[in-house]
Structure formats: structure tokens, C-alpha cells
Design an enzyme around this catalytic site. Structure first.
Site, PDB file in Angstrom:
ATOM      1  N   THR A 166     -21.885  64.033 -16.364  1.00 50.36           N
ATOM      2  CA  THR A 166     -21.016  63.109 -16.630  1.00 50.36           C
ATOM      3  C   THR A 166     -19.759  63.950 -17.694  1.00 50.36           C
ATOM      4  O   THR A 166     -18.826  63.557 -17.573  1.00 50.36           O
ATOM      5  CB  THR A 166     -21.404  61.995 -17.588  1.00 50.36           C
ATOM      6  N   ASP A 306     -32.507  61.718 -32.213  1.00 57.91           N
ATOM      7  CA  ASP A 306     -31.567  61.883 -30.883  1.00 57.91           C
ATOM      8  C   ASP A 306     -30.249  62.358 -31.423  1.00 57.91           C
ATOM      9  O   ASP A 306     -29.240  61.907 -31.308  1.00 57.91           O
ATOM     10  CB  ASP A 306     -31.410  60.513 -30.359  1.00 57.91           C
ATOM     11  N   CYS A 607     -31.152  47.721 -16.930  1.00 52.13           N
ATOM     12  CA  CYS A 607     -29.692  47.002 -16.927  1.00 52.13           C
ATOM     13  C   CYS A 607     -28.870  47.445 -18.098  1.00 52.13           C
ATOM     14  O   CYS A 607     -27.479  47.302 -17.949  1.00 52.13           O
ATOM     15  CB  CYS A 607     -29.781  45.653 -16.600  1.00 52.13           C
TER      16      CYS A 607
HETATM   17  C1  HEC Z   1     -24.793  52.418 -13.874  1.00 53.36           C
HETATM   18  C2  HEC Z   1     -24.476  51.092 -14.209  1.00 53.36           C
HETATM   19  C3  HEC Z   1     -25.234  49.870 -13.917  1.00 53.36           C
HETATM   20  C4  HEC Z   1     -26.581  49.460 -13.993  1.00 53.36           C
HETATM   21  C5  HEC Z   1     -27.617  50.516 -14.604  1.00 53.36           C
HETATM   22  C6  HEC Z   1     -26.728  48.164 -13.665  1.00 53.36           C
HETATM   23  N1  HEC Z   1     -25.407  47.878 -12.961  1.00 53.36           N
HETATM   24 FE1  HEC Z   1     -25.220  45.873 -12.413  1.00 53.36          FE
HETATM   25  N2  HEC Z   1     -23.140  46.399 -11.948  1.00 53.36           N
HETATM   26  C7  HEC Z   1     -22.549  47.543 -12.370  1.00 53.36           C
HETATM   27  C8  HEC Z   1     -21.289  47.441 -12.221  1.00 53.36           C
HETATM   28  C9  HEC Z   1     -20.215  48.563 -12.365  1.00 53.36           C
HETATM   29  C10 HEC Z   1     -20.990  46.331 -11.450  1.00 53.36           C
HETATM   30  C11 HEC Z   1     -19.696  45.676 -10.856  1.00 53.36           C
HETATM   31  C12 HEC Z   1     -19.594  46.544  -9.610  1.00 53.36           C
HETATM   32  C13 HEC Z   1     -18.027  46.038  -8.908  1.00 53.36           C
HETATM   33  O1  HEC Z   1     -16.797  46.241  -9.492  1.00 53.36           O
HETATM   34  O2  HEC Z   1     -18.034  45.121  -8.116  1.00 53.36           O
HETATM   35  C14 HEC Z   1     -22.439  45.573 -11.656  1.00 53.36           C
HETATM   36  C15 HEC Z   1     -22.368  44.346 -10.985  1.00 53.36           C
HETATM   37  C16 HEC Z   1     -23.764  43.420 -11.173  1.00 53.36           C
HETATM   38  C17 HEC Z   1     -23.794  42.270 -10.630  1.00 53.36           C
HETATM   39  C18 HEC Z   1     -22.900  41.222 -10.213  1.00 53.36           C
HETATM   40  C19 HEC Z   1     -22.052  40.428 -11.183  1.00 53.36           C
HETATM   41  C20 HEC Z   1     -21.090  39.531 -10.744  1.00 53.36           C
HETATM   42  O3  HEC Z   1     -21.026  38.374 -11.336  1.00 53.36           O
HETATM   43  O4  HEC Z   1     -20.239  40.014 -10.379  1.00 53.36           O
HETATM   44  C21 HEC Z   1     -25.028  41.760 -11.072  1.00 53.36           C
HETATM   45  C22 HEC Z   1     -25.768  40.501 -10.719  1.00 53.36           C
HETATM   46  C23 HEC Z   1     -25.690  42.980 -11.863  1.00 53.36           C
HETATM   47  N3  HEC Z   1     -24.823  43.900 -11.729  1.00 53.36           N
HETATM   48  C24 HEC Z   1     -26.949  42.908 -12.151  1.00 53.36           C
HETATM   49  C25 HEC Z   1     -27.633  43.995 -12.471  1.00 53.36           C
HETATM   50  C26 HEC Z   1     -29.093  44.364 -12.987  1.00 53.36           C
HETATM   51  C27 HEC Z   1     -29.966  42.931 -12.913  1.00 53.36           C
HETATM   52  C28 HEC Z   1     -29.410  45.357 -13.340  1.00 53.36           C
HETATM   53  C29 HEC Z   1     -30.752  46.213 -13.651  1.00 53.36           C
HETATM   54  C30 HEC Z   1     -31.714  45.648 -13.009  1.00 53.36           C
HETATM   55  C31 HEC Z   1     -28.134  46.292 -13.299  1.00 53.36           C
HETATM   56  N4  HEC Z   1     -27.128  45.433 -12.764  1.00 53.36           N
HETATM   57  C32 HEC Z   1     -27.971  47.601 -13.357  1.00 53.36           C
HETATM   58  C33 HEC Z   1     -23.125  48.597 -13.207  1.00 53.36           C
HETATM   59  C34 HEC Z   1     -24.483  48.589 -13.285  1.00 53.36           C
END
Ligand code: HEC
Length: 690
Positions: A166, A306, A607
């Protein structure tokens, strides 16, 4: 004319041309992460304390590729380059914002599920007609600055080994150097690698911790370092990754690298018989040509919290310490002390705390070692509150140094954390798999709580090692990265949405701009078409804006952008959409406490890194408490397991089973109801639009 004379004359002409701006006069540009020198300082003075009030938006460029946005642009020869999301690099006309090209490394699609603990790029570098970028899947890529096409790509990590990039690459001479992160998740042994800028061929690699002695050590430095470790440390990798700052020193032709925390954090697990654990938490000086070890200074011997030395390394020549001039290196690492080190030999010249620190009371200048509080090492299973926390007194938000004011500007935090050994025998501790942060810590006892965290912009005098002034910020991490200029300006964005231009001497606010979202990346300044600009990427990675009077930022309604300012700028942003802070619910949804417990753990592991601790996103990713998706089982399952939003920064978690997924949905529902009950959703009173 003799041949020699003619060559001389041509050489002189070339020099004169370079000096008047042909081929990029250095002072007009901001070519890499730490600016024209190493201190995030530009000598440009066209915009200054006298006229900053006439600043206006010159142009803006919307960022629409998803993911996080915490990146410092670079600007060379009238072109501004920046990284966005997980895999894009853009080139824009630096005077107009017009897009020249868009390079996509397809990082998420390539690496899919292996990229769990990672986020977007913090910076790139320009040298000799190429733009260099690191990727989350461990590649270093050289892009042709004119065409935006890939010139070469080098895999600097072993695929699948949990390392990710990063941080910005560092460039000097014919070399480009890159580190990586990953030591919070897996048994990672840190290193930096130098490549030839033209060909991408590896020039050298320096490891920051010793490997398995049975396999032999790479060099004398590793042999020396191994004497400071105990037990079977190599099985834990050791950590000490160089994930953020380095500094190239043209005067001594050296590269200084700042190394990270031990892996795992808990020293008693990593090195059970004690020891300093070189080169964890150290600044190491390397010969820039060969990568050979020259000296080191370790800020945290036997690190166990850390902490690190990964924050900016800034070089100042002829710096006065007790009436004597030294070429120094300054570092304000996570541990809360401000260090001034002699670059000649690595000797500590002075060190003072710039925030409350409880892990140590002072640093002994004779030995260079901290005077530690033994209880802070949470001995014998006894939990301890320690200040600062793993977020640090100072983190990735860049500090800067202005030679005229003599001050450094640190986006600082005052916050603590409870440390405690994990349950069971420490010798039985193992890394968890996958995304989970794996740090050798237990669950803190509920009665032990640090005071509420605060953050502020701190102007610090490195000569007297004392505070000049401070400006409080909103929230636990409210101050963005800084830059400072020859016009006497201090530039900084805030988590609360303002971009500010301050008087570098007094901290007085000269001008501010409503960026309609958090501005956490560090700004830059440059000249294009004979005119000075200030540019910053408006966006965030953290839940920085929590505590905003108007509520929070919302990932879906706030627009991330590159903003460029100039004197007399007349551009305007379209009005901001109001964040929708209502919490939708399905009254038929029955929360099952057993599933909530399972889901809370899975959420924290997989998450929270992006969607926020306790499911409070603060705008850096979609707010899952306000998302309808987790209420719809088939959509939620598909979205989390199959990765339809992969290219926009949402990983695919194919391995999460259905019960755990249901657990996450139940956890989110229970948190949503808690939050809805505690706070009537606050809708900001006035529209934040222009
Ligand atoms: C590395 C970063 C990252 C991690 C770790 C991550 N997410 Fe995400 N998530 C995102 C991003 C960025 C978006 C939006 C993407 C976009 O712009 O459409 C997103 C979108 C979502 C959405 C859609 C939400 C909406 O209403 O638009 C859901 C549901 C979601 N994530 C659930 C989870 C869950 C459950 C976990 C863990 C199991 C998780 N995410 C882990 C980055 C992450």
C-alpha cells in the site's frame, strides 16, 4: 572548438535548460511521496500568507473506481498522477484536470480472495519518464508516463504469502525500492527490494529480520540481528515490514528504511527468552547502491504493542543541537516520542514525548534506549492500558517540516489500548488463517478502558523538543496528512471535510474549502503552465468523521475527488447529496443471540478493516447498518462469497460458510437496532453543498 570544449558547452547548455524549467525544474514538481526533498516541503511561494485568501477551486476530477482513497498525488512537468481504488493510476493535465490516461493493474480480479487485510495505495513515484506503483498483490509496476502503458512488472512477494503493498515506492538514481505490509496477519518476514528503473531487474534485497539459522544467514547484519532473538522466532516471521516510509539521502548516498511491529505483536510469544529483536521498530541505514547495512537505531527494543518506525523519515542538514551542527533525521513514530538522530552514525541526539506516553517515561540519551514502565509489557497475564495505542500517536498521515518556521507539523492522536496475553499457554499460540488479524493478544477485561481518544494537529519545535501550538480535530483521527511551503503555508485536510490553508508560523486559518467528504490524504503543491497549484485527494480509509456534528459521511452519497486550488480559481463543486442516515429495518427479522456472537467475531476478523469497528463505517466503505443488502439472504450471500464488487474494492469471501454469513447478518441487525435506539438518526441541518 576542441571536442572537450564542445562537450562542455553542450553540457552547460543542458544544465541551463534544466534550470529554467525544460525537462522539469525540480522546484516546480512534486515527484514522489515525500515531495521535492524528504520533508513534504515545497519552496514554491507564489501562493503565500499574503494572498492565500484569494485561493479558489481551479478544477476537480471525480474518482469513480470504488475502494479507498488515501493517496498522495505526484506532479511532474505539468502532469498530475495519482493512484485510486485498488488498482488504478490516472494521469491528468495538472493545470486543467483533463484526464490523459487511466492505467488499471486489475489487482482485485487477479488476486481475488488472497487480498484480505488490505486497502488502497498511499502513493506513487515518478522518475525518468516512468510512474512506479505498488499493488495489493505485491507487484511493483513501471508505467510509461506519456502513454500510460505498462513497461515492466516485478512480483516482489510470493503469491499467497499475505504480503501486500500500500506504500509508495522510493526512487533515486537508477533505482526504485519497494517494501510491503502483512505482519499483522501472518508469519511475515519483512524486506525491501531495489529494482533497476529501466529494466525492472532486481538490484538488491535487504531483510529486516533474521531467517531460520539452519538455512544460513544472508549477510553479517542478519547474523548480528539473530543474536537479539530467542526461541524459534523464524516460525513467526518476525515482522518489521517496511510498509510506509523511507528516505533517500543524496548527501551520504544512503537509503533509510523505517520498519514495523514485531509479528505477532506479543514479544513473549515471538521471542520467549526476551531480546531486542532487530530490526523490528527500527530505522536502518543502507548503502543506496548495494543495500548493505550501515547502522540502525531501534525506537522500541523488544516491541510488544504494534509500535513501529514506519512513519515519515525526514532529513535536515546542518541542524543545530546544543550549538553543534548535525545532518539529522527526524521521526515521529507510533510510540509518541519525537526522535532526532544523527545521520552520520545513527546516534540519538534528542527524544521527547509529543503526546502522553505510558510505555516509557523518557529515552536515555547515553544508551539511546527507552526508560520503560515494566507494567506496560502486560507481564504474567496482567492486562495493562498503554498510551499510545496501535493507531499511534502519529500514523500514515504525513508530517511535514518547514525550514523557515523551524516547525514540524504532526497529525497527532492521544489514545490508548488495553494489552493482554491470549488465554492458554503462550507457547501454544498459533496464527489464525485468512483475513483475521493475528497478533498474540487476548480479549481485554471489560472493566479496563482507556480514556476517550482525541486527535489534533500539533506544531512541534524539533530543536527545543516542545510544542509550539495545536489545533484540535473532530473525532479520534481527524487530521489528514500535511504539506508545507516556501510561501509560509501549512496545508491540511480534515476528517470533518474541510481542506485548510494555515499560516505555518502561527497556525492561523487563512483559507478553507468545503470538500464535501473527509480529506485524509496529504496535499501536494506544484507549478504547471507557470502557475502554482495546491492539490489533494478528497477521500478516506478510516471512520475518521465519527463525531461530526451533522452525523457521519456516507460512502454511497459522498463523492471522492482530486481537488486543485489556485489563486483566483473559479470552479465549483456540484451541491453535495445529503447523506441518508435513516436505518432501514425488517420488523419480522428475529435476532438470534448465538448467531450474533458468531457474527460479531467473523465481522471483526473479516469486515471491520474496511466497514469499520462495531459496524460504524464513518464513510470509508458502505455503511452496513444502513444497507438493505444483509437483509436479503440470496443477494448478501452472492455479494460476499462471489465478489461481484471485486473491482470496486469489496473482496470475495468464498470460504465463509452459510451459518457464519447468517451470523454476520444477525450481528449487523442487532447493531443497527442498538444504534437506532441510541440515536435518532441525525440529518445535517444545512446542506454541505457549495
Ligand atoms: C478491503 C475492504 C473491504 C472488506 C474487508 C470488506 N468490504 Fe464490503 N465493501 C467494500 C467496498 C469498498 C464496498 C463498496 C464497493 C462499491 O463501491 O460498490 C463494499 C460493499 C459491501 C456491501 C454492499 C453494501 C451496499 O449496500 O452497497 C456489503 C453488503 C458488504 N460490502 C459486506 C461485507 C462483509 C459482510 C464483509 C466481511 C465478510 C466485507 N464487506 C468486507 C470493502 C470491503
Amino acid at each position: 572548438m576542441t571536442g572537450m570544449l564542445r562537450n562542455f558547452a553542450i553540457g552547460a547548455l543542458a544544465l541551463a535548460l534544466a534550470a529554467c524549467g525544460q525537462g522539469g525544474a525540480q522546484n516546480d514538481d512534486w515527484p514522489d511521496y515525500d515531495g521535492p526533498d524528504t520533508t513534504h516541503f515545497s519552496p514554491l511561494a507564489e501562493i503565500n500568507t499574503g494572498n492565500a485568501g484569494q485561493l479558489g477551486l481551479a478544477w476537480h476530477h471525480d474518482i469513480d473506481v470504488g475502494g479507498q482513497s488515501l493517496t498522495a498525488p505526484v506532479a511532474v512537468d505539468g502532469v498530475l498522477y495519482y493512484a485510486a481504488g485498488d488498482s488504478h493510476v490516472f494521469a491528468l493535465d495538472a493545470a486543467t484536470g483533463k484526464q490523459l490516461w487511466d492505467f488499471d493493474s486489475h489487482t482485485r480480479e487477479r488476486a481475488g480472495v488472497t487480498l484480505r487485510g488490505a486497502w488502497g495505495s498511499r502513493g506513487i513515484a515518478y522518475a525518468n519518464g516512468k510512474v512506479f506503483t505498488g499493488t495489493l498483490d505485491g507487484r511493483l509496476i513501471a508505467i510509461d508516463a506519456k502513454s500510460g502503458k505498462e513497461v515492466w512488472s516485478a512480483q516482489t512477494t510470493t503469491p499467497g504469502d499475505q504480503r501486500y503493498i500500500t506504500g509508495a515506492p522510493w526512487v533515486y538514481g537508477d533505482k526504485v525500492v519497494i517494501g510491503h505490509g502483512g505482519a499483522d496477519y501472518a508469519p511475515v518476514r519483512g524486506y525491501v527490494t531495489a529494482y533497476d528503473q529501466a529494466s525492472g531487474k532486481q538490484a538488491w534485497r535487504f531483510y529486516t529480520t533474521p531467517g531460520d539459522p539452519a538455512k544460513g544467514f544472508e549477510d553479517e547484519a542478519m547474523k548480528m540481528a539473530a543474536k537479539t532473538w530467542t526461541g524459534e522466532w523464524w516460525k513467526f516471521g518476525g515482522g518489521a515490514t517496511v510498509w510506509n516510509a523511507m528516505a533517500y539521502d543524496p548527501k551520504y548516498n544512503r537509503l533509510y528504511i523505517g520498519t514495523g511491529n514485531g509479528s505477532p505483536w506479543n514479544h513473549k510469544i515471538r521471542s520467549p527468552g526476551g531480546g531486542d529483536n532487530l530490526f523490528v521498530c527500527s530505522i536502518v541505514a543502507l548503502d543506496a547502491d548495494t543495500g548493505k547495512y550501515l547502522w540502525h537505531y531501534q525506537v522500541n527494543p523488544g516491541e510488544s504493542w504494534d509500535f513501529n518506525a514506519d512513519m515519515d523519515i525526514e532529513l535536515v542538514d546542518g541542524f543545530d543541537v546544543n550549538g553543534q551542527k548535525h545532518d539529522v533525521l527526524m521521526n515521529a513514530p507510533k510510540n509518541g516520542f519525537f526522535y532526532v538522530i544523527d545521520r552520520k552514525d545513527g546516534k540519538l541526539l534528542s527524544a521527547k514525548p509529543f503526546v502522553p506516553t505510558t510505555w516509557a517515561s523518557s529515552i536515555d540519551l547515553k544508551t539511546g534506549r527507552p526508560v520503560e514502565n515494566p507494567e506496560a509489557r502486560y507481564p504474567g497475564g496482567k492486562a495493562a492500558i498503554v498510551y499510545p495505542s496501535p493507531f499511534g500517536a502519529h500514523n500514515i498521515e504525513a508530517m511535514s517540516y518547514n525550514p523557515a518556521s523551524g516547525l514540524v507539523y504532526i497529525p497527532a492522536m492521544d489514545q490508548g489500548r488495553v494489552y493482554v496475553d491470549p488465554p492458554g499457554k503462550l507457547s501454544d499460540w498459533k496464527y489464525k488463517d485468512g483475513q483475521r488479524i493475528s497478533n498474540g493478544q487476548g480479549t481485554p477485561p471489560p472493566d479496563l478502558k482507556p480514556r476517550a481518544p482525541t486527535s489534533f494537529l500539533l506544531a512541534w519545535n524539533p530543536r527545543t523538543q516542545s510544542e509550539a501550538w495545536r489545533i484540535p480535530m473532530i473525532g479520534p483521527r481527524g487530521g489528514g496528512g500535511t504539506a508545507t511551503t516556501g510561501g509560509g503555508l501549512l496545508l491540511q485536510g480534515r476528517g470533518s471535510g474541510e481542506f485548510t490553508v494555515l499560516d505555518a508560523n502561527s497556525g492561523k486559518l487563512l483559507w478553507q474549502f468545503d470538500a464535501q467528504t473527509a480529506v485524509m490524504a496529504q496535499p501536494i503543491t506544484y507549478r504547471a503552465g507557470g502557475k502554482q497549484y495546491i492539490a489533494v485527494v478528497a477521500g478516506s480509509r478510516f471512520a475518521t468523521a465519527q463525531g461530526l456534528p451533522g452525523g457521519e459521511w456516507n460512502y454511497r452519497t459522498q463523492q471522492w475527488r482530486v481537488l486543485a486550488f489556485a489563486l483566483g480559481g473559479t470552479d465549483k463543486l456540484p451541491p453535495a447529496q445529503k447523506p441518508d442516515l435513516t436505518i432501514p429495518d425488517d420488523p419480522k427479522f428475529r435476532v438470534d443471540p448465538a448467531l450474533v456472537r458468531l457474527g460479531a467475531e467473523a465481522y471483526a476478523d473479516r469486515c471491520a478493516g474496511c466497514h469499520g469497528a462495531n459496524a460504524a463505517s464513518g464513510g470509508s466503505a458502505p455503511d452496513l447498518l444502513r444497507s438493505l443488502v444483509p437483509l436479503d439472504v440470496p443477494t448478501f450471500t452472492q455479494l460476499v462469497k462471489e465478489g461481484p464488487l471485486l473491482s470496486r474494492g469489496m473482496p470475495a469471501f468464498g470460504e465463509v460458510d452459510e451459518r457464519t454469513l447468517a451470523g454476520i447478518a444477525h450481528y449487523l441487525r442487532s447493531r443497527a437496532r442498538e444504534v437506532a435506539a441510541a440515536t435518532k438518526p441525525v440529518v445535517p441541518v444545512d446542506d454541505k453543498g457549495q
